[in-house]
Design a protein around this motif. Structure first.
Motif, PDB file in Angstrom:
ATOM      1  N   ALA A  98       0.808  -1.211   0.000  1.00  0.00           N
ATOM      2  CA  ALA A  98       0.000   0.000   0.000  1.00  0.00           C
ATOM      3  C   ALA A  98       0.846   1.269   0.000  1.00  0.00           C
ATOM      4  N   LEU A  99       2.131   1.122   0.278  1.00  0.00           N
ATOM      5  CA  LEU A  99       2.959   2.329   0.364  1.00  0.00           C
ATOM      6  C   LEU A  99       3.827   2.467  -0.871  1.00  0.00           C
ATOM      7  N   ASN A 100       4.052   3.707  -1.230  1.00  0.00           N
ATOM      8  CA  ASN A 100       4.869   3.988  -2.402  1.00  0.00           C
ATOM      9  C   ASN A 100       6.329   3.617  -2.110  1.00  0.00           C
ATOM     10  N   PRO A 101       6.876   2.699  -2.879  1.00  0.00           N
ATOM     11  CA  PRO A 101       8.201   2.182  -2.533  1.00  0.00           C
ATOM     12  C   PRO A 101       9.330   3.199  -2.653  1.00  0.00           C
ATOM     13  N   VAL A 102       9.090   4.295  -3.354  1.00  0.00           N
ATOM     14  CA  VAL A 102      10.217   5.191  -3.595  1.00  0.00           C
ATOM     15  C   VAL A 102      10.261   6.396  -2.661  1.00  0.00           C
ATOM     16  N   PHE A 103       9.278   6.498  -1.785  1.00  0.00           N
ATOM     17  CA  PHE A 103       9.327   7.600  -0.823  1.00  0.00           C
ATOM     18  C   PHE A 103       9.488   7.046   0.585  1.00  0.00           C
ATOM     19  N   SER A 107       7.866  10.808   4.700  1.00  0.00           N
ATOM     20  CA  SER A 107       7.310  11.772   3.763  1.00  0.00           C
ATOM     21  C   SER A 107       5.885  11.397   3.394  1.00  0.00           C
ATOM     22  N   GLN A 108       5.588  10.122   3.422  1.00  0.00           N
ATOM     23  CA  GLN A 108       4.223   9.725   3.083  1.00  0.00           C
ATOM     24  C   GLN A 108       3.247  10.089   4.193  1.00  0.00           C
ATOM     25  N   ILE A 109       3.733  10.025   5.430  1.00  0.00           N
ATOM     26  CA  ILE A 109       2.843  10.451   6.511  1.00  0.00           C
ATOM     27  C   ILE A 109       2.671  11.972   6.471  1.00  0.00           C
ATOM     28  N   GLU A 111       2.790  13.839   3.985  1.00  0.00           N
ATOM     29  CA  GLU A 111       1.882  14.184   2.896  1.00  0.00           C
ATOM     30  C   GLU A 111       0.426  14.052   3.356  1.00  0.00           C
ATOM     31  N   ALA A 112       0.166  12.956   4.066  1.00  0.00           N
ATOM     32  CA  ALA A 112      -1.202  12.754   4.550  1.00  0.00           C
ATOM     33  C   ALA A 112      -1.625  13.893   5.468  1.00  0.00           C
ATOM     34  N   VAL A 115      -2.029  17.233   3.188  1.00  0.00           N
ATOM     35  CA  VAL A 115      -2.870  17.296   2.002  1.00  0.00           C
ATOM     36  C   VAL A 115      -4.204  17.991   2.266  1.00  0.00           C
ATOM     37  N   TYR A 145      12.594   3.528   4.179  1.00  0.00           N
ATOM     38  CA  TYR A 145      11.752   3.249   3.014  1.00  0.00           C
ATOM     39  C   TYR A 145      10.894   2.025   3.311  1.00  0.00           C
ATOM     40  N   MET A 161      -0.982   6.991   9.080  1.00  0.00           N
ATOM     41  CA  MET A 161      -1.342   7.867   7.988  1.00  0.00           C
ATOM     42  C   MET A 161      -2.841   8.135   7.979  1.00  0.00           C
TER      43      MET A 161
ATOM     44  N   ASP C 228      -1.026  -0.563  -6.252  1.00  0.00           N
ATOM     45  CA  ASP C 228      -1.800  -0.322  -5.028  1.00  0.00           C
ATOM     46  C   ASP C 228      -1.457   0.992  -4.345  1.00  0.00           C
ATOM     47  N   PHE C 229      -0.191   1.386  -4.452  1.00  0.00           N
ATOM     48  CA  PHE C 229       0.167   2.588  -3.704  1.00  0.00           C
ATOM     49  C   PHE C 229      -0.472   3.834  -4.299  1.00  0.00           C
ATOM     50  N   THR C 232      -3.578   4.032  -2.505  1.00  0.00           N
ATOM     51  CA  THR C 232      -3.366   4.586  -1.166  1.00  0.00           C
ATOM     52  C   THR C 232      -3.297   6.106  -1.226  1.00  0.00           C
ATOM     53  N   LYS C 236      -5.787   8.892   0.521  1.00  0.00           N
ATOM     54  CA  LYS C 236      -5.373   9.963   1.421  1.00  0.00           C
ATOM     55  C   LYS C 236      -6.005  11.279   1.014  1.00  0.00           C
ATOM     56  N   LEU C 324      16.341   7.651  -7.252  1.00  0.00           N
ATOM     57  CA  LEU C 324      14.990   7.531  -7.801  1.00  0.00           C
ATOM     58  C   LEU C 324      14.232   6.388  -7.156  1.00  0.00           C
ATOM     59  N   PRO C 326      14.817   3.548  -4.168  1.00  0.00           N
ATOM     60  CA  PRO C 326      15.719   2.995  -3.153  1.00  0.00           C
ATOM     61  C   PRO C 326      15.942   1.492  -3.323  1.00  0.00           C
ATOM     62  N   ARG C 327      15.016   0.832  -3.988  1.00  0.00           N
ATOM     63  CA  ARG C 327      15.195  -0.611  -4.146  1.00  0.00           C
ATOM     64  C   ARG C 327      16.295  -0.927  -5.139  1.00  0.00           C
TER      65      ARG C 327
END
Ligand SMILES: Nc1ncnc2c1ncn2[C@@H]1O[C@H](COP(=O)(O)OP(=O)(O)OP(=O)(O)O)[C@@H](O)[C@H]1O
Ligand SMILES: Nc1ncnc2c1ncn2[C@@H]1O[C@H](COP(=O)(O)OP(=O)(O)OP(=O)(O)O)[C@@H](O)[C@H]1O
Ligand SMILES: [Mg+2]
Ligand SMILES: [Mg+2]
Ligand code: NI
Lengths: 510, 304, 331, 534
Positions: A98-103, A107-109, A111-112, A115, A145, A161, C228-229, C232, C236, C324, C326-327
């Protein structure tokens, strides 16, 4: 008291045979906790998701969902956006994707937080840190991450979040599936606090009857896309009207303090010697040693983030480790292809462990294609029998992972792991997303297979009752260290942490 | 029914053709031109010209341009004629399709195939394989390709089958960019659990590539492939100019187009016929590619 | 420590790559049965004159010896000929072009600003526009915008750069007289004229290269938008623009950045045709002249330099992976 | 044919203004030792030579005095003495002496300054002379006083005054010019000196204050400045000049207008009048490798004379016969003293494939010949022309494969290789000075086979060699002309080449460029006379 949310005649159809949800109605008042329970695949998630307009475009939705007088299904995109995350927060069932893997999670919290509110960055960060604390995560994880977090930790991030804006309605889809009982208790406390303090209404989807009886005021029981029964929790639990509800309640496993039944162990299949796993400078598992004999099951329990999955990763050779791990006498790193087929693995996150471009039949057939010469009709038959064994209808075979419910996906993972009649099964929370009836049958399956094939099993779970049901021995992992191991862990806990764990376990009280 | 596997490419093609009219239109275009190439002899016989015969009577004596309006288009010369030579443009375009189509397609297959394999290997296996691949990609990208071609033109004997030479050479030099793009994708893909799951199961790198990685690489691969066709056709022209390409007077689109550029001002039709043919083929492949991408993506439709 | 090791491997790799590139260029150059000394031989060219020219230019030695001399020159400099007419090329000497009568490094230095201006502007334009159009095409999948983007891209890749450039000059330069046609103005001289003079070449290059970015972005975007993200982020209440521009885009960029690195790197080595059409004195022209004029020194210099840029661009891209995604962080 | 001069009828040019020359090349070499420039093009703007050319429409080119008179020979062409004019000065103000001319010639022998026209080197007995910078002088050149210079040749040579008009005979101040980039700051003797030299971009020539127009009969020196813009694409140049806006009005293109551009310019009246096409020019020919079977057979070679289609070749080169140039049947180009027009193999311009087939059959090839290789110099834009030849030969069952090579590879193959692989090659020859000698000797003397010579048909006939030597030593131009014409005929009997056309060159200039004419020889505009009109 007038309803905060009332869902009327909701039907959702994906155009694949029968509708996923049909004619579901329920309502929810402020400050109320409504639990939705039901069979895996009965439409709970679809119902929840429809409320915020998050279903894929392939879904056709009919009915009404009134929130404060507005029909959520006919809101304009802009208005819907205002509702999302602000008035209605949502915790997703599978936190690991459910979480964006690149942030970073921080930062995702943030953002919530930002927003819907014009909060300065610094304040938002402070709030995010506070939220992290609230869900029991250390502040330094702010910069982590998603892939650096354990399943339970991610679930808590998602919860943090969601509650960031203190919505008036919280939809929580299996919010505690990945949490051990101690952390689960904290999360439940958080939810209760929100309800008590702010009058937040909670739509709680769960398979955990303990959680239902602990938190919910009323319960909706779903089966096959329909609501079969609804009423106050006490009433329904005490005098279930529908046979399905009765089966559901009867299937709940109870934790007691018996000694585990010691089954005769064969020669050791899995052996760990001083195994440690380190990420960067962080030691997630330190110096763990144990062995599992043929036909034996070791239950591995422990706090969220204590290193269970890391250990499973090490055993399967996915995570780098130090120490020695041998499977059937051979070092894991140097396992041959044929030997690898002897090890089954159920991943904690079912969604990401399935190839999004492969049908589930293909995913289940994969080990068979790799290690056996079964092809054509024989292979089909085998796949069908595996689907059947995990209680999945053969109609699902040509679906893709994203077209299944969480529990269905999890069962696909289980089916895949046992396809080759393994000698060693590593199962990381294999039943966390299953309702009790299905769970009971899956556990039965595992037990009977084990009797038949005498495989060794490392069973990771936060559900102590399940562990008790299945395991010959239990190991308790705490901050990467096995603090206690043996047959009498539940009967006579020696460690403080184990005791706390047992004390937090919820029971279904009618 | 056989074992359900990840939606196979042929299955996806038939699915997309049944559903997506743009992809269908693209495919029809490609097929029509392919047929024209295959039956070039029949077509030119129908029209009554070959692509080699000079015919100064079809030219305007005062300018050397095709006689008559629109580049000399007439019932006799369907696409008009080439300026300065009077050769029949229709014959040149359909015969050129043979060269260009074949080279464009085959060279693309070679370079994309090589690029995907090598890139996936680099990304998935990592370590020294990755290093060797990255370095050789750098060498190929930094190497003055042109010099090599010139050298080749001087060294390779005239008898060597040119089309084969071109396919190999163009294909072989084209892999690095695909490889690097694929490698980048694989670097993140391999961290996904389903790839790990396959690895735990003992799937060999090749099996992982075929069943786990490839289906998830179709997007970028199709983009690179469909866009590479015109590039390769253009390259063939450039190489012909350098003497490495097909030997004159064998027609090819690329050569006609580059020759025609000079003439746009006075004889635009000379450019338009081969140019539109090239555009049509490229567009056809791209429309088909986009459709295929959709068909191969089970989440097509996605979240809204 | 680990970083240091990584940096050293990478650096070693770069040097190795450049060596191989230089070596291959050398070998290939000598595959062509012709003599670079012909240039300095004069007309009529007698064998004696040719031998003299060869000796003076250093082509009388076996090719491998010449290669070593070349490498030596990088560190120690070189001298051609003797006495007052001798030509000195001080270290680092990447050769001396007898055709252009100049130190190769100096030649490259002269041409680099032009090529650099051209490449940077064009790359900014094509990546920016390409990605923007790609994103919109994905979001408006199967609409007319999407179709038009596809057709535009296809025209971009199938139309020869030379033609587009020529038409651009004719229509925008002469007929409409909106952009200047003519010579390059250095940035340091007059930034406005610099940019104004380069607008057309930038657009032409961007048009030719943009297609890959449009289509790659579109395809990646379509895939990412069903993750899915994204759901999410929407749950939000994140505005759609942010969902697309931040959450999805970041996951789309990996292949786009990779391709940019490659193309930018090779573009810095010279955009031959564009430079030609627009009479820009850049590296591409230098390289082509070197190729056709059998100017080995310039050729080697340009090649090494272009190779260097390619290697650096790719290294930068590799490093950016970690930022860009992290993985994909380097291990 | 248009009897009028191919050139300008417009307004007379006046003194002043800036002339722009748009050049395709990215280099402009103003070093006399390294230059192969004709006496009337770029190098002539900066450097004067001992002698100059006077070329006009309708008359053969003549050698005329430049720095010196046109030379005297007391002994039938072996010793030549030139006397410089009085009061000549370099751009730096120093006087120009015979020693400076000698220094310039000597300098052309230095290995560091190779690449120029070197017809003088052999005649001056250069041998292993390596230029003046090593301290040695060339004994065959004497400068008894600052105004007189005497050349002692190894053999009698009637064309020496022409040779004295080649770039190496430009003066270089004695002791100077050792630096490799001398061309960027060459000391000028002509009307202009180098103002700014931006490598690869632009060369700006400004007035040489010490040039005296009264002492120069070949240079107009009208514009105040001449700017070479380098690296310009030829098509773009045509378009720009056709559009004729801004600075382009004062410009002309130094490369030929391509056939496609010509066709377009024909359609644009405003531009058409500014296209100047030469009346004649280099002879384009198909060289037949006389040393390789089957072309070592005279009958086979003669068959080629009939097999080719000269009119298709014309169309392929410029669209029309009018723009391409007349079909050729002789070797000596128009505008050269002594030229005679004849045709040994008379046929239609389209050729006569049947006759060719018959000749081939006579030669023992009734089924034609196959597997001939035609090599091509890629940089000469001959692809279409070669294909026209290929198609024409195919009519007579002569099957040809075209191999195009990079300029250097081509030259190596045709000019240097001992044992080349080609059967045919397309080529054209523009003499470096307006004498039949420069037309015939380089192409057909057996000494010019391989080893860097241009005898690409590898034609070797001792009789012809002897005649060439004889003609070369003839001082009297008219007499020499007759001898050359005879040689021309003799060679054509052996059919080593098939003359195709006398190529016309077309150039385009801006509307403010005046006196832009192309004389009979050479087929280039005379840069020295061009000026800006008001
Ligand atoms: N995108 C989809 N396309 C087709 N069918 C779908 C899709 N999503 C869900 N379904 C089907 O809809 C039904 C309801 O799914 P849902 O996710 O709501 O179940 P659930 O009650 O949440 O189950 P679980 O407890 O296992 O999560 C399931 O049978 C599932 O297979
Ligand atoms: N790739 C990684 N990089 C850094 N830290 C990591 C990484 N993966 C896991 N961790 C950390 O290691 C610890 C153990 O993680 P692990 O996933 O093994 O926990 P777990 O016991 O499975 O927890 P859960 O029950 O919540 O799934 C956690 O604190 C987690 O944040
Ligand atoms: Mg669910
Ligand atoms: Mg875990
Ligand atoms: Ni649970």
């Amino acid at each position: 008291m007038s309803a905060l949310l009332s869902v009327e005649d909701l039907s959702v159809d994906f155009g694949s045979g029968s509708p996923a949800v049909s004619e579901v109605s329920f309502s929810l008042t402020a400050g109320e906790v409504l639990a939705v329970v039901g069979e895996s695949g009965s439409g709970k998630t679809v119902t929840a998701m429809s409320l915020l307009g998050l279903l894929p475009a392939t879904a056709s939705v009919s009915g009404r969902a009134l929130l404060g007088g507005r029909d959520l299904y006919s809101l304009s995109p802009a208005a819907l956006r205002e509702v999302r995350g602000n008035e209605v927060g949502m915790v997703f069932q599978e936190p690991m994707s459910a979480l964006n893997p690149v942030f970073t999670i921080g930062s995702q919290i943030v953002e919530a937080v930002r927003v819907h509110r014009a909060v300065p960055r610094a304040a938002a960060k402070a709030r995010a840190l506070e939220l992290l604390r609230l869900v029991g995560l250390p502040e330094e994880r702010f910069r982590a991450y998603p892939h650096e977090m354990s399943g339970g930790q991610l679930q808590r991030v998602v919860i943090a979040m969601t509650v960031a804006n203190e919505p008036s309605l919280l939809i929580a889809d299996e919010p505690t599936t990945a949490l051990d009982v101690t952390v689960q208790a904290e999360v439940l406390r958080l939810l209760r606090d929100l309800r008590d303090r702010l009058g937040v209404a909670v739509l709680l989807i769960t398979h955990d009857m303990g959680v239902v009886s602990e938190l919910a005021d009323r319960v909706v029981v779903m089966n096959g896309g329909k609501v079969v029964e609804t009423g106050p929790v006490r009433e329904v639990f005490a005098t279930p009207r529908e046979p399905y509800t009765r089966t559901l309640l009867d299937s709940v496993l109870r934790l007691d303090t018996r000694e585990l039944p010691a089954r005769p162990a064969g020669e050791p299949v899995l052996r760990l010697d001083g195994v440690s796993v380190t990420y960067g400078g962080f030691r997630a598992v330190s110096d763990v040693s144990f062995e599992i004999g043929r036909g034996q099951t070791l239950g591995l329990v422990g706090e969220s983030g204590s290193g269970k999955s890391s250990l499973a990763g090490a055993i399967t050779g996915l995570t780098r480790y130090t120490g020695r791990i041998t499977v059937a006498g051979r070092e894991v790193a140097s396992l041959r292809k044929a030997d690898r087929g002897r090890v089954g693995l159920v991943f904690q996150d079912p969604l990401s462990s399935l190839n999004p471009r492969a049908t589930i039949a293909r995913s289940i057939a994969q080990p068979l294609l790799l290690h056996t010469s079964l092809r054509g009709a024989e292979l089909e038959a085998k796949v069908d029998s595996l689907l059947d064994a995990v209680q999945l209808s053969a109609a699902l075979r040509d679906r893709y992972p994203h077209e299944l419910s969480g529990g269905q996906r999890q069962r696909v993972g289980i089916a895949r792991s046992i396809a080759l009649d393994p000698d060693l099964l590593i199962a990381d929370e294999p039943t966390s997303a299953l309702d009790v009836t299905v769970q009971a049958r899956v556990l039965e399956l595992v037990l009977s297979l084990q009797r038949e094939l005498r495989f060794a099993c490392l069973f990771i779970s936060h559900d102590l009752a399940v562990v008790q049901h299945l395991a010959d021995r239990v190991a308790v992992l705490h901050r990467g260290v096995v603090v206690e191991e043996g047959t009498s862990v539940f009967a006579a806990p020696r460690e403080e942490y184990t005791r706390r764990l047992l004390a937090s376990a919820l029971t279904v009280s009618a | 029914m056989s074992t359900p596997v990840a939606r196979s490419v042929p299955a996806a093609i038939s699915a997309v053709l049944a559903r997506d009219r743009w992809a269908l239109a693209g495919t029809v275009t490609v097929v029509v031109i392919a047929l024209a190439a295959i039956f070039a002899d029949v077509l030119t016989a129908l029209e009554g010209h070959d692509p080699y015969t000079y015919d100064s009577s079809a030219l305007d004596v005062n300018t050397g341009l095709p006689a008559g309006p629109f580049g000399g288009v007439s019932g006799d010369h369907w696409f008009g004629v080439e300026p300065l030579t009077g050769r029949d443009l229709f014959a040149i375009v359909v015969h050129g399709a043979r060269t260009s189509f074949l080279i464009g397609l085959a060279a693309t297959l070679v370079s994309i195939g090589l690029g995907v394999l090598v890139g996936a290997a680099a990304g998935y296996l990592g370590g020294w394989v990755d290093r060797v691949v990255t370095w050789s990609a750098d060498v190929f990208l930094g190497f003055p390709y042109l010099v090599f071609m010139i050298a080749l033109g001087a060294v390779v004997p005239a008898e060597f089958p040119r089309v084969l030479l071109l396919v190999v050479v163009i294909g072989f030099f084209g892999w690095p960019s695909t490889a690097r793009v694929v490698r980048a994708q694989v670097l993140t893909l391999k961290e996904r659990n389903f790839v790990k799951a396959a690895r735990v199961l003992g799937a060999s790198p090749w099996q992982v590539f075929r069943t786990e990685l490839l289906p998830n690489l179709w997007g970028p691969v199709l983009v690179m492939a469909t866009l590479s066709v015109p590039g390769k056709i253009g390259l063939e022209a450039a190489l012909s100019f350098l003497g490495v390409g097909v030997l004159p007077p064998t027609p090819s689109w690329g050569r006609s187009i580059s020759a025609a550029i000079d003439w746009v001002g006075v004889d635009p039709m000379y450019l338009i016929f081969p140019g539109v043919a090239l555009f049509a083929v490229t567009w056809g492949f791209n429309a088909l590619g986009d459709g295929l991408r959709d068909a191969l993506d089970p989440r097509w439709g996605g979240n809204r | 420590m680990k970083n240091l090791k990584f940096a050293l491997t990478r650096l070693g790799g770069m040097v190795l790559v450049l060596l191989i590139v230089a070596f291959c260029t050398f070998v290939v150059f000598y595959l062509v049965p012709s003599d670079p000394a012909l240039l300095a031989c004069g007309k009529p060219c007698t064998p004696e004159n040719l031998a003299l020219a060869r000796e003076f230019m250093g082509f009388d030695e076996p090719w491998w010896r010449q290669f070593l001399t070349f490498l030596g020159g990088i560190f120690a400099g070189r001298t051609f000929g003797t006495g007052v007419t001798a030509i000195h090329c001080s270290a680092p000497c990447f050769g001396y072009s007898f055709r252009q009568n100049a130190d190769v490094l100096e030649l490259i230095g002269d041409r680099l600003p032009v090529t650099f201006s051209l490449a940077v502007g064009a790359a900014v334009l094509w990546v920016g526009l390409g990605v923007a159009i790609g994103v919109h095409a994905a979001l408006r999948k199967d609409t007319w915008f999407d179709r038009a983007a596809l057709a535009g891209s296809v025209i971009g890749v199938s139309a020869p750069v030379y033609l587009v450039g020529l038409l651009g000059i004719l229509v925008l330069g002469f007929q409409l007289n909106v952009v200047p046609v003519g010579n390059y103005t250095a940035f340091t001289e007059d930034p406005v004229r610099w940019a104004w003079g380069l607008v057309l070449p930038w657009c032409v290059l961007a048009f030719a290269h943009g297609a890959h970015y449009v289509k790659l972005t579109r395809s990646q975007m379509l895939e990412t938008m069903s993750e899915d993200f994204i759901r999410t982020a929407r749950a939000k209440g994140v505005p759609e623009r942010t969902v697309v521009g931040k959450h999805a885009l970041r996951n789309v960029l990996l292949p786009v950045v990779t391709l940019t690195g490659i193309e930018f790197g090779s573009l810095l080595g010279g955009a031959v045709i564009t430079e030609r059409v627009f009479s820009l004195p850049g590296l591409g022209g230098l390289l082509i002249e070197a190729v056709h004029g059998r100017d080995l020194a310039t050729l080697l210099g340009c090649t090494l330099f272009a190779g260097f840029l390619v290697v650096v661009a790719n290294a930068v891209v590799d490093l950016s992976y970690g930022l860009l995604d992290p993985r994909a962080r380097l291990t | 044919n248009d009897p009028k001069a191919p050139g300008d009828a417009g307004a007379k040019p006046e003194k002043g203004g800036t002339l722009r020359i748009l050049s395709e090349s990215r280099t402009l070499n103003l070093d006399p030792a390294k230059s192969q420039s004709l006496a009337i093009t770029s190098l002539g703007l900066v450097h004067r030579r001992l002698t100059g050319w006077q070329n006009a429409v309708g008359r053969p080119a003549k050698v005329v005095p430049d720095l010196a008179d046109t030379g005297k020979t007391p002994d039938g062409g072996k010793t030549w003495t030139f006397v410089l004019q009085d009061g000549l000065k370099f751009s730096d103000g120093t006087p120009i002496t015979s020693a400076d001319v000698k220094w310039g010639v000597e300098r052309s022998f230095a290995p560091a300054f190779g690449g120029g026209l070197g017809y003088h080197k052999d005649l001056l007995g250069g041998g292993d002379y390596k230029g003046p910078f090593e301290g040695k002088e060339l004994d065959s050149i004497e400068t008894p006083d600052p105004k007189t210079i005497t050349f002692k040749l190894t053999r009698p040579y009637g064309d020496w005054p022409w040779i004295a008009s080649t770039p190496a005979f430009a003066p270089v101040p004695k002791g100077k010019g050792a630096e490799a980039d001398y061309h960027e700051r060459a000391v000028a003797s002509g009307p202009y000196q180098v103002g700014t030299y931006t490598k690869g971009v632009e060369v700006k020539l400004t007035r040489n204050p010490n040039w005296d127009p009264a002492k120069d009969q070949v240079r107009g020196g009208l514009p105040d400045e001449v700017v070479f813009q380098l690296g310009q694409d030829a098509s773009v140049v045509s378009q720009r000049l056709a559009a004729d806006s801004g600075d382009d009005r004062f410009a002309f293109g130094s490369s030929f207008v391509s056939p496609a551009q010509l066709a377009q310019l024909q359609a644009t009246p405003s531009a058409k009048s500014r296209v100047v096409t030469s009346k004649s020019g280099a002879v384009a020919y198909l060289a037949l490798n006389t040393q390789k079977a089957p072309l070592n057979n005279l009958k086979v070679r003669q068959a080629f004379q009939y097999a080719v289609d000269k009119s298709a070749y014309q169309i392929a080169s410029a669209g029309t016969a009018q723009l391409a140039g007349d079909t050729a049947s002789t070797l000596i180009t128009q505008g050269i003293e002594g030229r005679e027009q004849f045709d040994l193999y008379q046929t239609k311009p389209e050729g006569d494939p049947e006759k060719a087939k018959a000749l081939l059959a006579e030669a023992g090839f009734p089924n034609g010949v196959e597997n001939l290789t035609l090599v091509l110099n890629k940089s000469n834009n001959q692809a279409e022309k070669a294909e026209a030849v290929q198609a024409a030969l195919a009519r007579a069952n002569i099957k040809v494969t075209i191999r195009s090579l990079e300029a250097d590879a081509y030259e190596t193959e045709t000019n240097l290789s001992e044992n080349p692989n080609y059967d045919l090659t397309l080529s054209s020859w523009q003499p470096d000075f307006p004498s039949a000698n420069a037309n015939i000797q380089p192409l057909f003397a057996s000494s010019e086979i391989g080893k860097g010579g241009y005898n690409t048909s590898r034609y070797s006939n001792p009789e012809v060699d002897r005649l060439i030597e004889e003609a070369q030593s003839t001082v009297d131009a008219a007499e020499a002309g007759k001898k050359w014409a005879a040689i021309d005929r003799k060679i054509m009997q052996d059919s080593p080449v098939v003359p195709l056309i006398y190529t016309r060159n077309s150039f385009i200039h801006g509307s403010k460029v005046g006196n832009f004419f192309i004389a009979d020889f050479p087929a280039y505009p005379n840069y020295l006379q061009v000026g800006i009109t008001k």
